[in-house]
Write a protein that holds these residues in place. Structure first.
Motif, PDB file in Angstrom:
ATOM      1  N   SER A 158      72.034 -89.352  52.723  1.00 10.40           N
ATOM      2  CA  SER A 158      72.233 -89.863  51.370  1.00 10.40           C
ATOM      3  C   SER A 158      72.889 -88.849  50.445  1.00 10.40           C
ATOM      4  CB  SER A 158      70.890 -90.311  50.771  1.00 10.40           C
ATOM      5  OG  SER A 158      69.991 -89.206  50.706  1.00 10.40           O
ATOM      6  N   ASP A 159      72.647 -87.549  50.677  1.00 11.73           N
ATOM      7  CA  ASP A 159      73.140 -86.547  49.742  1.00 11.73           C
ATOM      8  C   ASP A 159      74.107 -85.524  50.348  1.00 11.73           C
ATOM      9  OD1 ASP A 159      71.159 -85.522  51.308  1.00 11.73           O
ATOM     10  OD2 ASP A 159      70.066 -84.533  49.696  1.00 11.73           O
ATOM     11  N   PHE A 160      74.434 -85.652  51.633  1.00 11.59           N
ATOM     12  CA  PHE A 160      75.451 -84.787  52.226  1.00 11.59           C
ATOM     13  C   PHE A 160      75.900 -85.381  53.548  1.00 11.59           C
ATOM     14  CE2 PHE A 160      71.793 -83.270  54.577  1.00 11.59           C
ATOM     15  CZ  PHE A 160      72.301 -82.845  55.805  1.00 11.59           C
ATOM     16  N   GLU A 161      77.016 -84.851  54.065  1.00 16.10           N
ATOM     17  CA  GLU A 161      77.489 -85.260  55.384  1.00 16.10           C
ATOM     18  C   GLU A 161      78.080 -84.061  56.108  1.00 16.10           C
ATOM     19  OE1 GLU A 161      80.205 -88.402  54.449  1.00 16.10           O
ATOM     20  OE2 GLU A 161      81.929 -87.070  54.191  1.00 16.10           O
ATOM     21  N   ILE A 162      78.153 -84.181  57.418  1.00 12.87           N
ATOM     22  CA  ILE A 162      78.765 -83.150  58.242  1.00 12.87           C
ATOM     23  C   ILE A 162      80.107 -83.691  58.722  1.00 12.87           C
ATOM     24  CG2 ILE A 162      78.571 -81.672  60.271  1.00 12.87           C
ATOM     25  CD1 ILE A 162      76.435 -81.084  58.221  1.00 12.87           C
ATOM     26  N   ARG A 163      81.181 -82.960  58.431  1.00 10.58           N
ATOM     27  CA  ARG A 163      82.519 -83.376  58.825  1.00 10.58           C
ATOM     28  C   ARG A 163      83.102 -82.403  59.849  1.00 10.58           C
ATOM     29  NH1 ARG A 163      85.115 -84.099  52.785  1.00 10.58           N
ATOM     30  NH2 ARG A 163      83.811 -85.852  52.079  1.00 10.58           N
TER      31      ARG A 163
END
Length: 218
Positions: A35-40
């Protein structure tokens, strides 16, 4: 590839506007999303980098971008005009600057046309081409303006989210506090502004990143 409907940048002396068809951004795949971050996972890419020793993040970004803008407008040994890209990325390295202040590197992604062979900048601009291997990055989005008064708070929010996740041990961001601020919006846009905090992730500990990190090492 990230898409933008409009991009506008201003410096004290220069003004630039471009439509979505002219804007390129570094390509990535989302490995994990919360919900508050992602891994790219970002692919290998070439950037042009301007070091700025200003104590202020805002001043450093303006200083670095002004030189980068001159470069893409033709201040290079080929006299090539280079299309504007997004984002404007300012990397913050605490305690690396004068008097133990932060050092900053302001970077622009080079369009695909120039990825393999970037035009060399004029020496007086003090710019350096930078080649990034494929790597994973933790990303937190935030709105409003990126200012000296709020970028540290936004970086701390990303650090807190990572510390509570399975990626707590996959980045030295929590120890070194080194991070980048990516800005996508016009300085004249008030509503719907898009910014991001980036922190590098150790791909060997992230499913989906290990194979790319292994390839990049060879």
């Amino acid at each position: 590839m990230k898409k933008l409907s409009f991009f506008l940048i201003s410096t004290p002396f220069l003004f630039f506007a471009a439509s979505v068809s002219a804007i390129e951004s570094p390509e990535y795949t989302v490995i994990h999303s919360e919900s508050d971050f992602e891994i790219r996972l970002y692919r290998e890419s070439a950037w042009m980098s301007a070091q700025a020793d200003d104590i202020s993040f805002e001043k450093a970004t303006k200083n670095g971008f002004h030189r980068l803008f001159q470069y893409i407008q033709g201040a290079n040994l080929n006299w090539s005009r280079i299309a504007m890209t997004a984002p404007v990325l300012t990397s913050v390295v605490p305690d690396a600057g004068p008097l133990h202040s932060s050092a900053y590197f302001v970077r622009l992604y080079l369009p695909v046309k120039f990825q393999a062979s970037p035009p060399l900048p004029l020496p007086e601009l003090n710019l350096q081409p930078v080649k990034w291997a494929s790597h994973c990055t933790a990303v937190r989005k935030f709105s409003g303006f990126a200012r000296d008064s709020n970028i540290i708070k936004e970086a701390e929010k990303l650090a807190l989210s990572l510390s509570r996740s399975s990626w707590a041990n996959s980045t030295d961001f929590l120890d070194k506090n080194a991070y980048s601020i990516a800005q996508y919006s016009s300085p004249f846009r008030i509503i719907g502004r898009v910014n991001e905090v980036w922190a590098d992730v150790d791909g060997s500990q992230v499913p989906g990143c290990e194979i790319y990190e292994s390839r990049a090492a060879h």
